[in-house]
Design an enzyme around this catalytic site. Structure first.
Site, PDB file in Angstrom:
ATOM      1  N   LYS A  37     123.428 -19.599  58.087  1.00  0.00           N
ATOM      2  CA  LYS A  37     122.764 -19.483  59.119  1.00  0.00           C
ATOM      3  C   LYS A  37     123.768 -19.272  60.646  1.00  0.00           C
ATOM      4  CE  LYS A  37     118.502 -22.243  59.085  1.00  0.00           C
ATOM      5  NZ  LYS A  37     117.880 -23.222  59.808  1.00  0.00           N
ATOM      6  N   LEU A  86     106.310 -25.051  72.373  1.00  0.00           N
ATOM      7  CA  LEU A  86     106.576 -23.434  72.058  1.00  0.00           C
ATOM      8  C   LEU A  86     105.503 -23.176  71.083  1.00  0.00           C
ATOM      9  CD1 LEU A  86     110.347 -23.618  71.720  1.00  0.00           C
ATOM     10  CD2 LEU A  86     108.939 -23.129  73.858  1.00  0.00           C
ATOM     11  N   ALA A 136      86.868 -19.938  66.583  1.00  0.00           N
ATOM     12  CA  ALA A 136      86.727 -20.389  65.349  1.00  0.00           C
ATOM     13  C   ALA A 136      87.215 -19.597  64.223  1.00  0.00           C
ATOM     14  CB  ALA A 136      84.868 -20.374  64.964  1.00  0.00           C
ATOM     15  N   GLY A 137      87.260 -19.944  63.401  1.00  0.00           N
ATOM     16  CA  GLY A 137      88.127 -19.215  62.240  1.00  0.00           C
ATOM     17  C   GLY A 137      88.328 -20.039  60.729  1.00  0.00           C
ATOM     18  N   CYS A 160     103.112 -27.410  63.020  1.00  0.00           N
ATOM     19  CA  CYS A 160     102.939 -28.407  63.958  1.00  0.00           C
ATOM     20  C   CYS A 160     101.484 -29.162  63.996  1.00  0.00           C
ATOM     21  CB  CYS A 160     103.150 -28.000  65.303  1.00  0.00           C
ATOM     22  SG  CYS A 160     104.908 -27.610  65.849  1.00  0.00           S
ATOM     23  N   LYS A 195      99.439 -17.266  61.306  1.00  0.00           N
ATOM     24  CA  LYS A 195      98.837 -16.631  62.557  1.00  0.00           C
ATOM     25  C   LYS A 195      99.807 -15.330  62.515  1.00  0.00           C
ATOM     26  CE  LYS A 195     101.757 -18.650  66.103  1.00  0.00           C
ATOM     27  NZ  LYS A 195     101.735 -19.098  67.374  1.00  0.00           N
TER      28      LYS A 195
HETATM   29  C1  UDX Z   1     101.435 -24.957  68.176  1.00  0.00           C
HETATM   30  C2  UDX Z   1     101.215 -25.353  69.793  1.00  0.00           C
HETATM   31  O1  UDX Z   1     100.361 -24.432  70.323  1.00  0.00           O
HETATM   32  C3  UDX Z   1     102.562 -25.587  70.358  1.00  0.00           C
HETATM   33  O2  UDX Z   1     102.409 -26.060  72.015  1.00  0.00           O
HETATM   34  C4  UDX Z   1     103.258 -26.502  69.740  1.00  0.00           C
HETATM   35  O3  UDX Z   1     104.570 -26.827  70.459  1.00  0.00           O
HETATM   36  C5  UDX Z   1     103.377 -26.068  68.334  1.00  0.00           C
HETATM   37  O4  UDX Z   1     102.194 -25.980  67.651  1.00  0.00           O
HETATM   38  P1  UDX Z   1     101.670 -22.832  66.992  1.00  0.00           P
HETATM   39  O5  UDX Z   1     101.780 -23.834  65.650  1.00  0.00           O
HETATM   40  O6  UDX Z   1     102.878 -21.873  66.968  1.00  0.00           O
HETATM   41  O7  UDX Z   1     102.148 -23.760  68.294  1.00  0.00           O
HETATM   42  O8  UDX Z   1     100.473 -21.918  66.982  1.00  0.00           O
HETATM   43  P2  UDX Z   1      99.242 -21.876  67.789  1.00  0.00           P
HETATM   44  O9  UDX Z   1      99.219 -20.458  68.074  1.00  0.00           O
HETATM   45  O10 UDX Z   1      99.167 -22.994  68.759  1.00  0.00           O
HETATM   46  O11 UDX Z   1      97.991 -21.766  66.525  1.00  0.00           O
HETATM   47  C6  UDX Z   1      98.025 -22.881  65.703  1.00  0.00           C
HETATM   48  C7  UDX Z   1      96.880 -22.549  64.688  1.00  0.00           C
HETATM   49  O12 UDX Z   1      95.723 -22.722  65.377  1.00  0.00           O
HETATM   50  C8  UDX Z   1      96.986 -21.273  63.915  1.00  0.00           C
HETATM   51  O13 UDX Z   1      96.569 -21.511  62.704  1.00  0.00           O
HETATM   52  C9  UDX Z   1      95.700 -20.624  64.683  1.00  0.00           C
HETATM   53  O14 UDX Z   1      95.155 -19.647  63.985  1.00  0.00           O
HETATM   54  C10 UDX Z   1      94.814 -21.699  64.855  1.00  0.00           C
HETATM   55  N1  UDX Z   1      94.032 -21.423  66.210  1.00  0.00           N
HETATM   56  C11 UDX Z   1      94.770 -21.374  67.395  1.00  0.00           C
HETATM   57  C12 UDX Z   1      92.546 -21.263  65.723  1.00  0.00           C
HETATM   58  O15 UDX Z   1      92.274 -21.410  64.596  1.00  0.00           O
HETATM   59  N2  UDX Z   1      91.660 -21.336  66.845  1.00  0.00           N
HETATM   60  C13 UDX Z   1      92.138 -21.135  68.160  1.00  0.00           C
HETATM   61  O16 UDX Z   1      91.449 -20.947  68.918  1.00  0.00           O
HETATM   62  C14 UDX Z   1      93.614 -21.345  68.334  1.00  0.00           C
END
Ligand code: UDX
Length: 429
Positions: free
Chosen positions: A35, A161, A260-261, A268, A328
């Site tokens: 890395k 983040l 929704a999904g 996280c 995502k």
């Molecule tokens: C998240 C937090 O947003 C961030 O602040 C934290 O530090 C780390 O965790 P991340 O895991 O990168 O970030 O993704 P995020 O874009 O928040 O989405 C998380 C999950 O929720 C994804 O699986 C996404 O598809 C889902 N999601 C998000 C939904 O199903 N519906 C939504 O409205 C938003």
């Protein structure tokens, strides 16, 4: 300032590169030599949007360095950021092994520093409330023989983040939380962010740790909430996205995180909600809401399998295409992706599975290695055309323009026009 970042995963590397971009000299430290070598060449070991050009630029102008030698990295450092991973243990609690190891080594090197200008150790890794005060500080003091608040500072500075938007989020934070053990350390950390006008929350390290967990738990709750409402909408023939729009325009609620999904995934939300619930239990409390959030999320991806089974009559020996394996778009991360339980359930019910993902095909291949019922396709249109039905799991941009006119589609992301499909089912609409 001279900073040192321990751990070069998503959080560490983004922190290092962004701080270098803001005119600091940053040394990234990792125990994995490959890395470090990649970083030195300006190549990020992970995929994160917009990271590569910034990394390359800052390696070239010598503001971003990398090494496996923590002692050397700490020689002239003002701030040491701990950004190592805190994975889940079987029981949902976090595994502090990497944090403890990093803290021990930082402590030993603090002891060796001759001319110290009040170095500040900053915990950025997500750790349950109390960890910095009860574990990090005593370990640093034990191994350095020095005193926190007198010889060195300690802060807890959570990150918020989003993967895929991590660079943008780092450079444009909503707020900066500075959980300070000592004011001098807090002031020094504050200066690292002098380029940002975001509101500062100066608080104790334990409060900062809880702010991080409470933020993620609330966002996860919004998702499970809208999914539960969505499941009821589906039964009633209502489009939950119309409902979410009507709900989200209330300024007390906001329109965000009401999509929704197939449920939330990633490194996280699932881990943090589990860890918070586990701590509540250890404290003799009953985390009823958090448990429900997790249970709704466990069941949600399986709704897509039920829908596709209904479409095809049965799944035995039928072929189902999965579009998208990452949790995502714009990331290669498949951790806790809803695609994984969907694939497992399809196989359990006897289906053959065709998989496509623009970034993570190979990663998932390893997971299902040798399973004759699983195939990975390079071409998404071919994957769709050869399946008896398709489940769209991740809303990658390239899926929006495929030809679905001969496709039975279960859309879990509300991104495809139902008129364009042979047959269409939305997961909550
Ligand atoms: C998240 C937090 O947003 C961030 O602040 C934290 O530090 C780390 O965790 P991340 O895991 O990168 O970030 O993704 P995020 O874009 O928040 O989405 C998380 C999950 O929720 C994804 O699986 C996404 O598809 C889902 N999601 C998000 C939904 O199903 N519906 C939504 O409205 C938003």
């Amino acid at each position: 300032m001279n900073n040192c970042v321990v751990g070069t995963g998503y959080v560490g590397l983004v922190t290092g590169v962004c701080l270098a971009e803001k005119n600091n000299v940053v040394t990234c430290v990792d125990v994995i030599e490959e890395k470090v070598d990649m970083i030195k060449k300006g190549k990020p070991p992970i995929y994160e949007k917009n990271l590569q050009p910034l990394l390359e630029k800052n390696v070239k102008n010598k503001r971003l360095l990398a090494t496996t030698n923590l002692g050397k990295a700490m020689e002239k450092t003002d701030i040491i950021f701990i950004c190592v991973g805190t994975p889940s243990k079987e029981d949902g609690a976090i595994d502090l092994r990497h944090v403890e190891n990093a803290v021990k080594n930082i402590g030993k090197n603090l002891a060796n520093l001759e001319e110290t200008d009040y170095p500040v150790v900053v915990v950025k890794s997500t750790v349950v409330p109390g960890t910095t005060e009860k574990i990090v500080i005593p370990t640093l003091e034990k191994h350095s023989g020095k005193k926190a608040g007198k010889d060195f500072g300690v802060c807890m500075n959570p990150e918020f983040l989003r993967e895929g938007d991590a660079v943008k989020d780092f450079l444009n934070p909503d707020r900066i939380v500075i959980g300070e053990h000592d004011e001098k350390g807090g002031d020094k950390l504050d200066r690292v962010y002098s380029w940002s006008k975001a509101p500062r929350i100066r608080c104790t390290p334990t409060t900062a740790e809880m702010i991080k967990y409470a933020s993620n738990a609330l966002l996860a709750t919004k998702i499970s909430f809208i999914n539960e409402i969505g499941n009821q909408c589906k039964t009633l023939g209502i489009d939950v996205y119309d409902v979410a729009r009507g709900v989200g325009l209330d300024h007390r609620i906001s329109p965000h995180f009401l999509q929704a999904g197939p449920g939330f995934g990633g490194s996280c939300f699932p881990k943090d909600v589990k860890a918070l619930a586990k701590q509540a239990e250890e404290l003799g409390l009953q985390p009823l809401l958090l448990k429900a959030v997790l249970e709704v999320n466990r069941r949600q991806p399986l709704k897509a399998v039920d829908l596709v089974e209904k479409m095809l009559g049965q799944l035995e020996d039928r072929t189902v295409t999965i579009l998208g394996l990452t949790f995502k778009p714009d990331t290669d991360d498949t951790r806790e992706s809803p695609a994984i339980p969907i694939i497992k359930k399809l196989l359990e019910r006897g289906a053959n599975v065709i998989l496509h993902d623009p970034k993570a095909g190979e990663k998932v291949k390893k997971l299902f290695y040798g399973d004759k019922k699983v195939e990975i396709f390079e071409d998404p249109q071919k994957a769709v055309d050869l399946g008896d039905a398709t489940i769209l799991v991740t809303a990658w941009r390239e899926y929006l323009t495929l030809d679905y006119s001969k496709t039975r589609l279960v859309d879990t992301r509300h991104v495809i026009d139902r008129e364009k499909c042979l047959e269409y089912e939305g997961i909550c609409w």
